[in-house]
Design a protein around this motif. Sequence first.
Motif, PDB file in Angstrom:
ATOM      1  N   SER A   1      -6.339   2.403  16.882  1.00  0.00           N
ATOM      2  CA  SER A   1      -6.862   1.242  16.164  1.00  0.00           C
ATOM      3  C   SER A   1      -5.764   0.217  15.945  1.00  0.00           C
ATOM      4  CB  SER A   1      -7.417   1.676  14.804  1.00  0.00           C
ATOM      5  OG  SER A   1      -7.741   0.553  14.032  1.00  0.00           O
ATOM      6  N   ASP A   2      -6.133  -1.041  16.116  1.00  0.00           N
ATOM      7  CA  ASP A   2      -5.184  -2.104  15.805  1.00  0.00           C
ATOM      8  C   ASP A   2      -5.651  -2.902  14.589  1.00  0.00           C
ATOM      9  OD1 ASP A   2      -7.293  -3.476  16.896  1.00  0.00           O
ATOM     10  OD2 ASP A   2      -6.095  -4.657  18.291  1.00  0.00           O
ATOM     11  N   GLU A   3      -6.521  -2.293  13.769  1.00  0.00           N
ATOM     12  CA  GLU A   3      -7.007  -2.940  12.558  1.00  0.00           C
ATOM     13  C   GLU A   3      -5.904  -2.967  11.496  1.00  0.00           C
ATOM     14  OE1 GLU A   3     -10.512  -0.542  11.619  1.00  0.00           O
ATOM     15  OE2 GLU A   3     -11.705  -2.339  12.074  1.00  0.00           O
ATOM     16  N   PRO A   4      -5.998  -3.928  10.577  1.00  0.00           N
ATOM     17  CA  PRO A   4      -5.058  -3.944   9.453  1.00  0.00           C
ATOM     18  C   PRO A   4      -5.168  -2.660   8.640  1.00  0.00           C
ATOM     19  CG  PRO A   4      -6.265  -6.002   9.587  1.00  0.00           C
ATOM     20  CD  PRO A   4      -6.915  -5.059  10.562  1.00  0.00           C
ATOM     21  N   VAL A   5      -4.090  -2.319   7.974  1.00  0.00           N
ATOM     22  CA  VAL A   5      -4.061  -1.129   7.129  1.00  0.00           C
ATOM     23  C   VAL A   5      -3.411  -1.498   5.796  1.00  0.00           C
ATOM     24  CG1 VAL A   5      -1.858  -0.295   8.079  1.00  0.00           C
ATOM     25  CG2 VAL A   5      -3.423   1.321   6.996  1.00  0.00           C
ATOM     26  N   MET A   6      -4.033  -1.030   4.735  1.00  0.00           N
ATOM     27  CA  MET A   6      -3.426  -1.138   3.412  1.00  0.00           C
ATOM     28  C   MET A   6      -2.739   0.192   3.146  1.00  0.00           C
ATOM     29  SD  MET A   6      -4.443  -4.016   1.788  1.00  0.00           S
ATOM     30  CE  MET A   6      -5.781  -5.201   1.881  1.00  0.00           C
ATOM     31  N   MET A   7      -1.464   0.122   2.853  1.00  0.00           N
ATOM     32  CA  MET A   7      -0.702   1.316   2.512  1.00  0.00           C
ATOM     33  C   MET A   7      -0.572   1.347   0.990  1.00  0.00           C
ATOM     34  SD  MET A   7      -0.170   2.708   5.440  1.00  0.00           S
ATOM     35  CE  MET A   7       1.172   3.870   5.381  1.00  0.00           C
ATOM     36  N   VAL A   8      -1.137   2.395   0.387  1.00  0.00           N
ATOM     37  CA  VAL A   8      -1.130   2.558  -1.055  1.00  0.00           C
ATOM     38  C   VAL A   8       0.029   3.486  -1.409  1.00  0.00           C
ATOM     39  CG1 VAL A   8      -2.440   3.348  -3.067  1.00  0.00           C
ATOM     40  CG2 VAL A   8      -3.625   2.230  -1.141  1.00  0.00           C
ATOM     41  N   ASN A   9       0.991   2.954  -2.137  1.00  0.00           N
ATOM     42  CA  ASN A   9       2.175   3.698  -2.556  1.00  0.00           C
ATOM     43  C   ASN A   9       2.026   4.103  -4.016  1.00  0.00           C
ATOM     44  OD1 ASN A   9       4.607   2.988  -0.410  1.00  0.00           O
ATOM     45  ND2 ASN A   9       3.061   1.385  -0.546  1.00  0.00           N
ATOM     46  N   LEU A  10       2.108   5.384  -4.311  1.00  0.00           N
ATOM     47  CA  LEU A  10       2.133   5.884  -5.679  1.00  0.00           C
ATOM     48  C   LEU A  10       3.568   6.330  -5.937  1.00  0.00           C
ATOM     49  CD1 LEU A  10      -1.145   7.999  -5.525  1.00  0.00           C
ATOM     50  CD2 LEU A  10      -0.873   5.615  -6.282  1.00  0.00           C
ATOM     51  N   LEU A  11       4.243   5.667  -6.846  1.00  0.00           N
ATOM     52  CA  LEU A  11       5.682   5.828  -7.019  1.00  0.00           C
ATOM     53  C   LEU A  11       6.021   6.419  -8.381  1.00  0.00           C
ATOM     54  CD1 LEU A  11       6.596   2.255  -5.720  1.00  0.00           C
ATOM     55  CD2 LEU A  11       6.533   4.383  -4.381  1.00  0.00           C
ATOM     56  N   ALA A  12       6.681   7.570  -8.396  1.00  0.00           N
ATOM     57  CA  ALA A  12       7.196   8.178  -9.624  1.00  0.00           C
ATOM     58  C   ALA A  12       8.713   8.090  -9.557  1.00  0.00           C
ATOM     59  CB  ALA A  12       6.730   9.622  -9.755  1.00  0.00           C
ATOM     60  N   PHE A  13       9.287   7.270 -10.425  1.00  0.00           N
ATOM     61  CA  PHE A  13      10.733   7.041 -10.408  1.00  0.00           C
ATOM     62  C   PHE A  13      11.478   8.173 -11.096  1.00  0.00           C
ATOM     63  CE2 PHE A  13       8.895   2.673 -10.652  1.00  0.00           C
ATOM     64  CZ  PHE A  13       9.163   2.328  -9.339  1.00  0.00           C
ATOM     65  N   ASN A  14      12.681   8.464 -10.600  1.00  0.00           N
ATOM     66  CA  ASN A  14      13.514   9.452 -11.288  1.00  0.00           C
ATOM     67  C   ASN A  14      14.101   8.802 -12.542  1.00  0.00           C
ATOM     68  OD1 ASN A  14      16.172   8.322 -10.789  1.00  0.00           O
ATOM     69  ND2 ASN A  14      15.946   8.985  -8.682  1.00  0.00           N
ATOM     70  N   ASP A  15      14.569   9.629 -13.443  1.00  0.00           N
ATOM     71  CA  ASP A  15      15.070   9.139 -14.731  1.00  0.00           C
ATOM     72  C   ASP A  15      16.462   8.545 -14.655  1.00  0.00           C
ATOM     73  OD1 ASP A  15      12.714   9.879 -15.984  1.00  0.00           O
ATOM     74  OD2 ASP A  15      13.451  11.878 -16.504  1.00  0.00           O
ATOM     75  N   ALA A  16      17.159   8.745 -13.563  1.00  0.00           N
ATOM     76  CA  ALA A  16      18.551   8.281 -13.435  1.00  0.00           C
ATOM     77  C   ALA A  16      18.601   6.949 -12.694  1.00  0.00           C
ATOM     78  CB  ALA A  16      19.389   9.335 -12.722  1.00  0.00           C
TER      79      ALA A  16
END
Length: 132
Positions: free
Chosen positions: A25-40
Motif C-alpha cells: 500500500s502507498d496510502e498515508p499512514v498515521m503513526m500513533v506514538n504512546l510515550l512513557a518518559f523515564n524519570d531521569a
Amino acid sequence: MTATARHIDPTEQQVKTLAEAAKASDEPVMMVNLLAFNDAGGRESYLRYAAEVQPHLDRVGATIVCVADAAQVVIGEGAKPWWDTILIVRYPSRAKFLEMVLDPGYQAISVHRTEALETSGLIATNPWPAEI
C-alpha cells in the motif's frame, strides 16, 4: 492497563511486517506514538529528539497531527494511562516512514528518543474511507 515491559524499538519481525505492508500500500499512514518518559530527564531528552527529528520529518513529507499529554482515563482501568504523551504523525506512506527511520542521519539522533523513554507503543493505522 499498565506497561509491563520496556518497548523502545521494533522487533525484527515487526519491521518485516511493516516493510511488507509498505509494499502492499502507498496510502498515508498515521503513526500513533504512546510515550512513557523515564524519570531521569526523559521529557527533556525527548524534546531534544523532537527538535532534531523535524528536518527528517520534513524530508519525507511527514507532519505532526497531534501531541498531547495524557490527563485521565475516561473509559478503562486506572486514573491515568500508562503513557505520558501521545504523538500522532502523518506520513505519506509506510515506505516514507521506513525511509526516514532507516536513514543514518535519523539513526544518529534516535539516541535521544531511546534515552528519553521508559517504554512506548507505536501503532500504524489504516485510513477509513473518505465517505465516513
